[in-house]
Structures are given as C-alpha cells and as structure tokens.
Design an enzyme around this catalytic site. Structure first.
Site, PDB file in Angstrom:
ATOM      1  N   LYS A  85       0.841  -1.210   0.000  1.00 47.52           N
ATOM      2  CA  LYS A  85       0.000   0.000   0.000  1.00 47.52           C
ATOM      3  C   LYS A  85       0.873   1.256   0.000  1.00 47.52           C
ATOM      4  O   LYS A  85       0.662   2.167  -0.800  1.00 47.52           O
ATOM      5  CB  LYS A  85      -0.919   0.014   1.238  1.00 47.52           C
ATOM      6  CG  LYS A  85      -1.819  -1.201   1.375  1.00 47.52           C
ATOM      7  CD  LYS A  85      -2.710  -1.137   2.618  1.00 47.52           C
ATOM      8  CE  LYS A  85      -1.970  -1.139   3.942  1.00 47.52           C
ATOM      9  NZ  LYS A  85      -1.258  -2.397   4.262  1.00 47.52           N
ATOM     10  N   ARG A 133      -9.964   0.553   8.627  1.00 45.04           N
ATOM     11  CA  ARG A 133      -9.428  -0.751   8.986  1.00 45.04           C
ATOM     12  C   ARG A 133     -10.404  -1.585   9.793  1.00 45.04           C
ATOM     13  O   ARG A 133     -10.084  -2.702  10.182  1.00 45.04           O
ATOM     14  CB  ARG A 133      -8.220  -0.511   9.845  1.00 45.04           C
ATOM     15  CG  ARG A 133      -6.935  -0.888   9.083  1.00 45.04           C
ATOM     16  CD  ARG A 133      -5.894  -0.887   9.979  1.00 45.04           C
ATOM     17  NE  ARG A 133      -4.643  -1.396   9.938  1.00 45.04           N
ATOM     18  CZ  ARG A 133      -3.568  -0.849   9.409  1.00 45.04           C
ATOM     19  NH1 ARG A 133      -3.662   0.208   8.674  1.00 45.04           N
ATOM     20  NH2 ARG A 133      -2.433  -1.395   9.604  1.00 45.04           N
ATOM     21  N   ARG A 166      11.066   0.007  11.102  1.00 43.74           N
ATOM     22  CA  ARG A 166       9.945   0.226  12.017  1.00 43.74           C
ATOM     23  C   ARG A 166      10.010  -0.714  13.223  1.00 43.74           C
ATOM     24  O   ARG A 166      10.391  -1.873  13.088  1.00 43.74           O
ATOM     25  CB  ARG A 166       8.617   0.000  11.270  1.00 43.74           C
ATOM     26  CG  ARG A 166       8.140   1.246  10.567  1.00 43.74           C
ATOM     27  CD  ARG A 166       7.020   1.007   9.608  1.00 43.74           C
ATOM     28  NE  ARG A 166       5.913   0.216  10.117  1.00 43.74           N
ATOM     29  CZ  ARG A 166       4.822  -0.064   9.414  1.00 43.74           C
ATOM     30  NH1 ARG A 166       4.699   0.421   8.179  1.00 43.74           N
ATOM     31  NH2 ARG A 166       3.862  -0.796   9.915  1.00 43.74           N
ATOM     32  N   ARG A 226      -0.180  -8.724  13.314  1.00 41.76           N
ATOM     33  CA  ARG A 226      -0.790  -7.728  12.414  1.00 41.76           C
ATOM     34  C   ARG A 226      -1.618  -8.418  11.340  1.00 41.76           C
ATOM     35  O   ARG A 226      -2.695  -7.937  10.970  1.00 41.76           O
ATOM     36  CB  ARG A 226       0.305  -6.849  11.797  1.00 41.76           C
ATOM     37  CG  ARG A 226       0.843  -5.820  12.797  1.00 41.76           C
ATOM     38  CD  ARG A 226       2.217  -5.307  12.445  1.00 41.76           C
ATOM     39  NE  ARG A 226       2.304  -4.693  11.139  1.00 41.76           N
ATOM     40  CZ  ARG A 226       3.454  -4.420  10.517  1.00 41.76           C
ATOM     41  NH1 ARG A 226       4.602  -4.716  11.094  1.00 41.76           N
ATOM     42  NH2 ARG A 226       3.439  -3.867   9.336  1.00 41.76           N
ATOM     43  N   ARG A 238      12.087  -4.627   5.119  1.00 41.94           N
ATOM     44  CA  ARG A 238      11.772  -3.240   4.733  1.00 41.94           C
ATOM     45  C   ARG A 238      12.592  -2.220   5.537  1.00 41.94           C
ATOM     46  O   ARG A 238      12.816  -2.381   6.717  1.00 41.94           O
ATOM     47  CB  ARG A 238      10.293  -2.985   4.997  1.00 41.94           C
ATOM     48  CG  ARG A 238       9.913  -1.511   4.916  1.00 41.94           C
ATOM     49  CD  ARG A 238       8.449  -1.270   5.001  1.00 41.94           C
ATOM     50  NE  ARG A 238       7.832  -1.877   6.159  1.00 41.94           N
ATOM     51  CZ  ARG A 238       6.515  -1.978   6.318  1.00 41.94           C
ATOM     52  NH1 ARG A 238       5.704  -1.555   5.369  1.00 41.94           N
ATOM     53  NH2 ARG A 238       6.043  -2.522   7.406  1.00 41.94           N
TER      54      ARG A 238
HETATM   55  P1  AP5 Z   1       4.861  -1.578   1.874  1.00 43.31           P
HETATM   56  O1  AP5 Z   1       4.444  -0.829   0.664  1.00 43.31           O
HETATM   57  O2  AP5 Z   1       5.626  -0.835   2.907  1.00 43.31           O
HETATM   58  O3  AP5 Z   1       3.597  -2.336   2.507  1.00 43.31           O
HETATM   59  P2  AP5 Z   1       2.289  -1.782   3.217  1.00 43.31           P
HETATM   60  O4  AP5 Z   1       1.106  -2.415   2.573  1.00 43.31           O
HETATM   61  O5  AP5 Z   1       2.320  -0.294   3.297  1.00 43.31           O
HETATM   62  O6  AP5 Z   1       2.474  -2.482   4.614  1.00 43.31           O
HETATM   63  P3  AP5 Z   1       2.493  -1.879   6.091  1.00 43.31           P
HETATM   64  O7  AP5 Z   1       3.304  -2.824   6.926  1.00 43.31           O
HETATM   65  O8  AP5 Z   1       2.892  -0.440   6.102  1.00 43.31           O
HETATM   66  O9  AP5 Z   1       1.004  -2.016   6.450  1.00 43.31           O
HETATM   67  P4  AP5 Z   1       0.362  -2.001   7.809  1.00 43.31           P
HETATM   68  O10 AP5 Z   1      -1.022  -1.937   7.397  1.00 43.31           O
HETATM   69  O11 AP5 Z   1       0.728  -3.093   8.724  1.00 43.31           O
HETATM   70  O12 AP5 Z   1       1.048  -0.731   8.532  1.00 43.31           O
HETATM   71  P5  AP5 Z   1       0.488   0.725   8.882  1.00 43.31           P
HETATM   72  O13 AP5 Z   1       1.634   1.636   8.908  1.00 43.31           O
HETATM   73  O14 AP5 Z   1      -0.685   1.035   8.075  1.00 43.31           O
HETATM   74  O15 AP5 Z   1       5.731  -2.853   1.382  1.00 43.31           O
HETATM   75  C1  AP5 Z   1       6.375  -3.694   2.318  1.00 43.31           C
HETATM   76  C2  AP5 Z   1       7.758  -4.085   1.783  1.00 43.31           C
HETATM   77  O16 AP5 Z   1       7.607  -4.914   0.641  1.00 43.31           O
HETATM   78  C3  AP5 Z   1       8.604  -2.889   1.328  1.00 43.31           C
HETATM   79  O17 AP5 Z   1       9.940  -3.090   1.752  1.00 43.31           O
HETATM   80  C4  AP5 Z   1       8.509  -2.901  -0.205  1.00 43.31           C
HETATM   81  O18 AP5 Z   1       9.714  -2.489  -0.786  1.00 43.31           O
HETATM   82  C5  AP5 Z   1       8.233  -4.360  -0.508  1.00 43.31           C
HETATM   83  N1  AP5 Z   1       7.276  -4.518  -1.620  1.00 43.31           N
HETATM   84  C6  AP5 Z   1       6.157  -3.790  -1.860  1.00 43.31           C
HETATM   85  N2  AP5 Z   1       5.516  -4.236  -2.955  1.00 43.31           N
HETATM   86  C7  AP5 Z   1       6.232  -5.312  -3.390  1.00 43.31           C
HETATM   87  C8  AP5 Z   1       6.079  -6.210  -4.494  1.00 43.31           C
HETATM   88  N3  AP5 Z   1       5.041  -6.083  -5.353  1.00 43.31           N
HETATM   89  N4  AP5 Z   1       7.013  -7.187  -4.636  1.00 43.31           N
HETATM   90  C9  AP5 Z   1       8.059  -7.322  -3.782  1.00 43.31           C
HETATM   91  N5  AP5 Z   1       8.257  -6.478  -2.715  1.00 43.31           N
HETATM   92  C10 AP5 Z   1       7.356  -5.503  -2.536  1.00 43.31           C
HETATM   93  O19 AP5 Z   1      -0.038   0.480  10.381  1.00 43.31           O
HETATM   94  C11 AP5 Z   1       0.852   0.250  11.457  1.00 43.31           C
HETATM   95  C12 AP5 Z   1       0.076   0.167  12.759  1.00 43.31           C
HETATM   96  O20 AP5 Z   1      -0.563   1.423  13.018  1.00 43.31           O
HETATM   97  C13 AP5 Z   1      -1.062  -0.866  12.811  1.00 43.31           C
HETATM   98  O21 AP5 Z   1      -0.591  -2.150  13.140  1.00 43.31           O
HETATM   99  C14 AP5 Z   1      -1.973  -0.246  13.885  1.00 43.31           C
HETATM  100  O22 AP5 Z   1      -1.496  -0.496  15.184  1.00 43.31           O
HETATM  101  C15 AP5 Z   1      -1.851   1.233  13.599  1.00 43.31           C
HETATM  102  N6  AP5 Z   1      -2.881   1.740  12.652  1.00 43.31           N
HETATM  103  C16 AP5 Z   1      -2.662   2.314  11.436  1.00 43.31           C
HETATM  104  N7  AP5 Z   1      -3.813   2.640  10.848  1.00 43.31           N
HETATM  105  C17 AP5 Z   1      -4.792   2.256  11.700  1.00 43.31           C
HETATM  106  C18 AP5 Z   1      -6.224   2.325  11.634  1.00 43.31           C
HETATM  107  N8  AP5 Z   1      -6.865   2.841  10.562  1.00 43.31           N
HETATM  108  N9  AP5 Z   1      -6.916   1.824  12.692  1.00 43.31           N
HETATM  109  C19 AP5 Z   1      -6.295   1.311  13.770  1.00 43.31           C
HETATM  110  N10 AP5 Z   1      -4.963   1.207  13.887  1.00 43.31           N
HETATM  111  C20 AP5 Z   1      -4.214   1.689  12.861  1.00 43.31           C
HETATM  112 MG    MG Z   2       2.525   1.108   4.865  1.00 43.33          MG
END
Ligand code: AP5
Ligand code: MG
Length: 214
Positions: free
Chosen positions: A13, A88, A161, A172, A127
C-alpha cells in the site's frame, strides 16, 4: 481524485501510494505514518498508540477517525488523496461514509491488493526507509541504486519500524483478517471494489493500479 488501497501488512500500500502521488498529483494519507509521527513526537496521542502499535493490534477507532477527519480538511487534500491503512474496521468505514457525506466528497476507487500471507513476513522484515525523505526500500526487492545511499535525496541514514519483526507481523496479519478483511465485503456490496494481483513485481502492480483507476 479520491482512492483507497486495501490489503494486509506488506501488501504494498505504502510503496504504491507514493507512486500514485506522483502519477495523479494527489497525496498519500497513511494513518500508520501519522501515528508513527505522533509516537516520535511524544504527544499524548502518541503515548496512547505506541504500545498498541508495537503489539501489532489496532489502535482505537475513535483515535484514528479523529486524526483522518481533521487531516482531510487541510488544504493539500482538496485536490485528492489516497487512503492507505484507513479504514481498517467496519466502524471506521461507516465513519468515513459519514465524513465524506458531510464534506460533500465521493470516493472514486477502492482497490484491494490481493497477496499471500506467507510472503508478507519476508517483505516486512526486509523493509527500511530513508530517515531523511521517507523513501521506502527492501533488502532484496527494492535496493537503492548505490548501496547505502537513498536514490531520491542522497541520504545515508535509514530506519526500520519498531513493529517490523516476524512475531509482530503475525499479530498484524491476524488483526487484518479478523477486523479489516470484512470491509472488503462492505465495499463489494456498494459495487465500488476493484482487485489487483499484489504478488506481481512492483512495476507491474503500479501498471495494474493505473489500469483499474483509469
Ligand atoms: P509496503 O508498501 O511498505 O507495505 P504496506 O502495505 O504499506 O504495509 P504496512 O506494513 O505499512 O502495512 P500495515 O497496514 O501493517 O502498517 P500501517 O503503517 O498502516 O511494502 C512492504 C515491503 O515490501 C517494502 O519493503 C517494499 O519495498 C516491498 N514490496 C512492496 N511491494 C512489493 C512487491 N510487489 N514485490 C516485492 N516487494 C514488494 O499500520 C501500522 C500500525 O498502526 C497498525 O498495526 C496499527 O497499530 C496502527 N494503525 C494504522 N492505521 C490504523 C487504523 N486505521 N486503525 C487502527 N490502527 C491503525
Ligand atoms: Mg505502509
């Protein structure tokens, strides 16, 4: 243009939202990034979120709904945005509907990035991001052109992170399947859902996204 990317941790994402920002001249709204900024600043909100995030659970609906609602009102969001990591839960999706109705906004595309859970652990544990500009990299899948130097800004400091370890990734992913996956049906029922194959290479995923966005 208002877009929403849905998918589990590691689906890509954030990686794709950054590319769509440039392609469509709209901005990425990542609730994860906003929460991490609050944690880093040591604010009360950050203190409330820190432990929950490090455990891999979701922070409260009330907290993230408040953050996103005030963020959407800011000037830089008026030309459009990409929701990354919000909503979410079903209550967050319902709150977003109310928010959009109140602000006279409509959602153009909701896109599900379909991936295999088993591949997500490797994606997430490999990552890292540039400390200077936030550009994202991966130990195997997205290396900088010059080892140790950011392609975008030339920075040489990188961060990982706190929640990017194999154990937390499992929690997660569990939280995703229990609390977030149901909203895919929510948008499916509204007839606005599109799906793409998030297991393809990064460039191929971008191409698929542009095709479904139109
Ligand atoms: P990346 O693009 O970073 O993946 P992502 O989908 O953004 O994954 P996240 O880990 O950021 O998602 P998340 O939902 O757990 O975290 P968030 O910050 O939202 O890609 C990952 C890696 O893969 C990278 O190194 C990239 O280079 C590689 N890659 C990407 N695409 C690829 C491909 N096609 N092929 C190969 N490699 C690839 O949330 C964190 C925390 O915040 C949550 O756990 C929660 O506690 C809190 N939080 C955030 N939002 C909310 C909400 N709305 N409600 C409640 N809690 C929330
Ligand atoms: Mg992300």
């Amino acid at each position: 243009m208002k877009l929403m990317l849905l998918g589990p941790p590691g689906a890509g994402k954030g990686t794709q939202a950054k590319r769509l920002e440039d392609a469509y001249n709209i901005i990425q709204l990542s609730t994860g990034d906003m929460l991490r900024a609050e944690v880093a600043s040591g604010s009360d909100l950050g203190k409330e979120a820190k432990e929950v995030m490090e455990s891999g659970a979701l922070v409260s609906d009330e907290l993230v709904i408040g953050i996103i609602s005030s963020r959407i009102d800011q000037d830089d969001c008026q030309k459009g945005f990409i929701l990354d990591g919000f909503p979410r839960t079903t209550p967050q999706a319902e709150a977003l509907d109310v928010m959009f109705a109140d602000k006279g906004m409509t959602l153009d595309s909701v896109i599900e990035m379909k991936v295999d859970d088993d591949a997500m652990v490797e994606r997430i544990t490999g990552r890292y991001t540039c400390s200077e500009c936030g550009a994202g990299y991966h130990d195997s899948f997205q290396k900088p052109k010059v080892d140790g130097t950011c392609d975008k800004c030339g920075g040489t400091e990188f961060t990982r992170r706190a929640d990017d370890n194999a154990e937390t990734v499992r929690s997660r992913l569990e939280a995703y399947h229990e609390q977030t996956a149901p909203i895919i049906l929510y948008y499916g029922d509204k007839g606005v859902l599109k799906s793409i194959d998030g297991m393809a290479g990064i460039d191929e995923v971008t191409a698929q996204l542009k095709e479904v966005i139109g």
